[in-house]
Enzyme design. Structure first.
Site, PDB file in Angstrom:
ATOM      1  N   TYR A  45       0.843  -1.190   0.000  1.00 44.21           N
ATOM      2  CA  TYR A  45       0.000   0.000   0.000  1.00 44.21           C
ATOM      3  C   TYR A  45       0.878   1.239   0.000  1.00 44.21           C
ATOM      4  O   TYR A  45       1.961   1.241   0.597  1.00 44.21           O
ATOM      5  CB  TYR A  45      -0.868  -0.036   1.260  1.00 44.21           C
ATOM      6  CG  TYR A  45      -1.814   1.126   1.447  1.00 44.21           C
ATOM      7  CD1 TYR A  45      -2.880   1.331   0.577  1.00 44.21           C
ATOM      8  CD2 TYR A  45      -1.680   1.979   2.539  1.00 44.21           C
ATOM      9  CE1 TYR A  45      -3.766   2.383   0.775  1.00 44.21           C
ATOM     10  CE2 TYR A  45      -2.562   3.034   2.749  1.00 44.21           C
ATOM     11  CZ  TYR A  45      -3.607   3.224   1.866  1.00 44.21           C
ATOM     12  OH  TYR A  45      -4.481   4.257   2.064  1.00 44.21           O
TER      13      TYR A  45
ATOM     14  N   ASP B   6      -1.079  15.399   7.008  1.00 47.88           N
ATOM     15  CA  ASP B   6      -1.984  14.839   6.008  1.00 47.88           C
ATOM     16  C   ASP B   6      -3.265  15.663   5.964  1.00 47.88           C
ATOM     17  O   ASP B   6      -4.311  15.270   6.474  1.00 47.88           O
ATOM     18  CB  ASP B   6      -2.293  13.382   6.364  1.00 47.88           C
ATOM     19  CG  ASP B   6      -3.225  12.716   5.375  1.00 47.88           C
ATOM     20  OD1 ASP B   6      -3.273  13.159   4.212  1.00 47.88           O
ATOM     21  OD2 ASP B   6      -3.920  11.754   5.769  1.00 47.88           O
TER      22      ASP B   6
ATOM     23  N   ASP C 208      -3.434   5.287  -2.170  1.00 43.67           N
ATOM     24  CA  ASP C 208      -4.374   6.240  -1.601  1.00 43.67           C
ATOM     25  C   ASP C 208      -4.434   7.452  -2.529  1.00 43.67           C
ATOM     26  O   ASP C 208      -3.437   8.144  -2.729  1.00 43.67           O
ATOM     27  CB  ASP C 208      -3.859   6.634  -0.216  1.00 43.67           C
ATOM     28  CG  ASP C 208      -4.733   7.646   0.501  1.00 43.67           C
ATOM     29  OD1 ASP C 208      -5.689   8.140  -0.100  1.00 43.67           O
ATOM     30  OD2 ASP C 208      -4.431   7.928   1.676  1.00 43.67           O
TER      31      ASP C 208
ATOM     32  N   ASP D 277      -6.624   9.962  -2.053  1.00 46.95           N
ATOM     33  CA  ASP D 277      -7.303  11.025  -1.314  1.00 46.95           C
ATOM     34  C   ASP D 277      -8.697  11.293  -1.895  1.00 46.95           C
ATOM     35  O   ASP D 277      -9.463  10.366  -2.088  1.00 46.95           O
ATOM     36  CB  ASP D 277      -6.448  12.289  -1.291  1.00 46.95           C
ATOM     37  CG  ASP D 277      -5.266  12.170  -0.335  1.00 46.95           C
ATOM     38  OD1 ASP D 277      -5.270  11.255   0.508  1.00 46.95           O
ATOM     39  OD2 ASP D 277      -4.338  12.978  -0.435  1.00 46.95           O
TER      40      ASP D 277
ATOM     41  N   HIS E 116      -7.956   3.975  -3.822  1.00 46.31           N
ATOM     42  CA  HIS E 116      -9.222   4.299  -3.166  1.00 46.31           C
ATOM     43  C   HIS E 116      -9.413   5.804  -3.165  1.00 46.31           C
ATOM     44  O   HIS E 116      -8.462   6.576  -3.060  1.00 46.31           O
ATOM     45  CB  HIS E 116      -9.334   3.696  -1.759  1.00 46.31           C
ATOM     46  CG  HIS E 116      -8.360   4.198  -0.745  1.00 46.31           C
ATOM     47  ND1 HIS E 116      -8.467   5.440  -0.150  1.00 46.31           N
ATOM     48  CD2 HIS E 116      -7.277   3.612  -0.180  1.00 46.31           C
ATOM     49  CE1 HIS E 116      -7.494   5.594   0.727  1.00 46.31           C
ATOM     50  NE2 HIS E 116      -6.744   4.510   0.720  1.00 46.31           N
TER      51      HIS E 116
ATOM     52  N   GLU F 297     -11.921   8.940  -1.413  1.00 44.12           N
ATOM     53  CA  GLU F 297     -12.706   9.156  -0.200  1.00 44.12           C
ATOM     54  C   GLU F 297     -13.729  10.261  -0.381  1.00 44.12           C
ATOM     55  O   GLU F 297     -13.578  11.141  -1.235  1.00 44.12           O
ATOM     56  CB  GLU F 297     -11.788   9.468   0.976  1.00 44.12           C
ATOM     57  CG  GLU F 297     -11.011  10.747   0.850  1.00 44.12           C
ATOM     58  CD  GLU F 297      -9.847  10.803   1.833  1.00 44.12           C
ATOM     59  OE1 GLU F 297      -9.905  11.651   2.743  1.00 44.12           O
ATOM     60  OE2 GLU F 297      -8.888  10.024   1.673  1.00 44.12           O
TER      61      GLU F 297
ATOM     62  N   CYS G 234      -7.104  13.500   8.265  1.00 45.11           N
ATOM     63  CA  CYS G 234      -6.900  12.098   8.628  1.00 45.11           C
ATOM     64  C   CYS G 234      -8.234  11.495   9.057  1.00 45.11           C
ATOM     65  O   CYS G 234      -9.005  12.129   9.796  1.00 45.11           O
ATOM     66  CB  CYS G 234      -5.880  11.995   9.763  1.00 45.11           C
ATOM     67  SG  CYS G 234      -5.779  10.343  10.504  1.00 45.11           S
TER      68      CYS G 234
ATOM     69  N   ARG H 162     -13.831   4.823  -0.362  1.00 46.19           N
ATOM     70  CA  ARG H 162     -13.672   4.986   1.092  1.00 46.19           C
ATOM     71  C   ARG H 162     -14.745   5.945   1.596  1.00 46.19           C
ATOM     72  O   ARG H 162     -14.943   7.014   1.025  1.00 46.19           O
ATOM     73  CB  ARG H 162     -12.288   5.534   1.414  1.00 46.19           C
ATOM     74  CG  ARG H 162     -12.148   6.045   2.842  1.00 46.19           C
ATOM     75  CD  ARG H 162     -10.755   6.522   3.139  1.00 46.19           C
ATOM     76  NE  ARG H 162     -10.756   7.585   4.139  1.00 46.19           N
ATOM     77  CZ  ARG H 162      -9.661   8.155   4.638  1.00 46.19           C
ATOM     78  NH1 ARG H 162      -8.468   7.777   4.231  1.00 46.19           N
ATOM     79  NH2 ARG H 162      -9.774   9.124   5.534  1.00 46.19           N
TER      80      ARG H 162
ATOM     81  N   GLU I  42     -13.911   3.730   6.815  1.00 45.74           N
ATOM     82  CA  GLU I  42     -12.858   4.284   7.665  1.00 45.74           C
ATOM     83  C   GLU I  42     -13.359   4.526   9.087  1.00 45.74           C
ATOM     84  O   GLU I  42     -14.492   4.967   9.308  1.00 45.74           O
ATOM     85  CB  GLU I  42     -12.335   5.593   7.061  1.00 45.74           C
ATOM     86  CG  GLU I  42     -11.260   6.291   7.884  1.00 45.74           C
ATOM     87  CD  GLU I  42      -9.963   5.509   8.018  1.00 45.74           C
ATOM     88  OE1 GLU I  42      -9.997   4.375   8.540  1.00 45.74           O
ATOM     89  OE2 GLU I  42      -8.912   6.046   7.611  1.00 45.74           O
TER      90      GLU I  42
ATOM     91  N   ASN J 202      -8.658  -0.835   7.615  1.00 45.43           N
ATOM     92  CA  ASN J 202      -7.460  -0.048   7.885  1.00 45.43           C
ATOM     93  C   ASN J 202      -6.976  -0.342   9.302  1.00 45.43           C
ATOM     94  O   ASN J 202      -7.548   0.163  10.265  1.00 45.43           O
ATOM     95  CB  ASN J 202      -7.788   1.441   7.726  1.00 45.43           C
ATOM     96  CG  ASN J 202      -6.589   2.339   8.006  1.00 45.43           C
ATOM     97  OD1 ASN J 202      -5.462   1.866   8.129  1.00 45.43           O
ATOM     98  ND2 ASN J 202      -6.838   3.636   8.108  1.00 45.43           N
TER      99      ASN J 202
END
Length: 269
Positions: free
Chosen positions: A23, A38, A65, A67, A92, A94, A102, A137, A167, A189
């Site tokens: 990942y 982040d 990721d 985002d 993924h 989100e 985060c 996500r 998440e 996760n």
């Protein structure tokens, strides 16, 4: 089990140690590459360059990721094209508003469900390979509640997502219930110091999860070791007492394939 690579060298190590995939975390991109929190500061170009270095020295699948897709539906489509071309096998996206936070922190805000479904549909249409994995996500558990996380997941699957990443679920019971309520490919996760209870990959699998990521584990271990080494240097003015904690020159060259490349005949020029 997908450990999180924080650079190309750590990715080489993950593959050598026998993992089937790994990942690349957006948080780690921000932290290790940018040296920043982040909070949506890194760009698609920086993500692509980071991933290209990693993909160039590994051969196992990479889940990345992406985002929020770096913008709206057209941006998400471009994100798929760029990262797929860079060598990842899946991403993924989100459902947070930009700038994101985060997933285990408070203060997140979500985009409307319909808006995120448009983004997923655009991303799906941009895939060059049918095998490219697109996971949706949802951060709804910590914003709108558990039931909203289930409703959003079903909407995202209807929009074309291949699987769902719920998440920041907060208990083993929630993870079990979610696997029953959302029958699809599921990603868990297993990050440290967050809302997720410490469960093994086997426990997640028994509940029905297909992928378990450990996004920041290696970075955290590496940075703790770095801190201790710096403190030793400052206190002792030498590294002699921690040599047994280091990767040796031979081990590094072996990981890099350096001796083999050195022994190869020079190419004609």
């Amino acid at each position: 089990m997908l450990p999180g690579a924080f650079n190309a060298l750590s990715a080489r190590m993950i593959e050598r140690e026998g993992f089937e995939a790994f990942y690349v975390s957006g948080a780690v991109l921000a932290n290790s590459v940018g040296g920043v929190p982040d909070v949506g500061l890194m760009t698609l170009t920086e993500s692509r360059d980071h991933i290209a270095h990693i993909a160039g020295v590994t051969s196992i699948p990479i889940l990345a990721d992406a985002d929020t897709g770096y913008g709206g539906p057209e941006n998400a489509a471009r994100t798929v094209r760029v990262l797929e071309a860079a060598g990842v096998s899946g991403i993924h996206l989100e459902d947070q508003e930009f700038p994101k936070r985060c997933g285990h922190l408070e203060g997140k805000r979500l985009v409307p469900t319909d808006e995120f479904c448009e983004k997923i549909a655009a991303a799906v249409a941009a895939k060059a390979s049918a095998d490219f994995l697109l996971i949706a996500r949802t951060d709804a558990r910590g914003v709108e509640g558990y039931d909203a996380a289930v409703r959003r997941a079903h909407a995202y699957l209807k929009a074309g997502a291949d699987g769902v990443f719920p998440e920041a679920l907060e208990s083993r019971e929630e993870f079990q219930r979610y696997a029953e309520d959302v029958d699809t490919l599921l990603l868990a996760n297993m990050t440290e110091f967050g809302k997720t209870p410490y469960l093994t990959a086997d426990e997640f699998a028994e509940m029905g999860y297909d992928v378990v990521i450990f996004p920041v584990t290696l970075q955290r271990c590496a940075m703790k070791a770095t801190q201790e080494a710096l403190r030793t240097l400052k206190a002792e003015h030498s590294q002699r007492s921690i040599l047994d904690q280091m990767q040796t020159r031979h081990e590094l060259y072996e990981l890099l394939g350096y001796e083999a490349s050195m022994s190869a005949p020079p190419s004609a020029s």
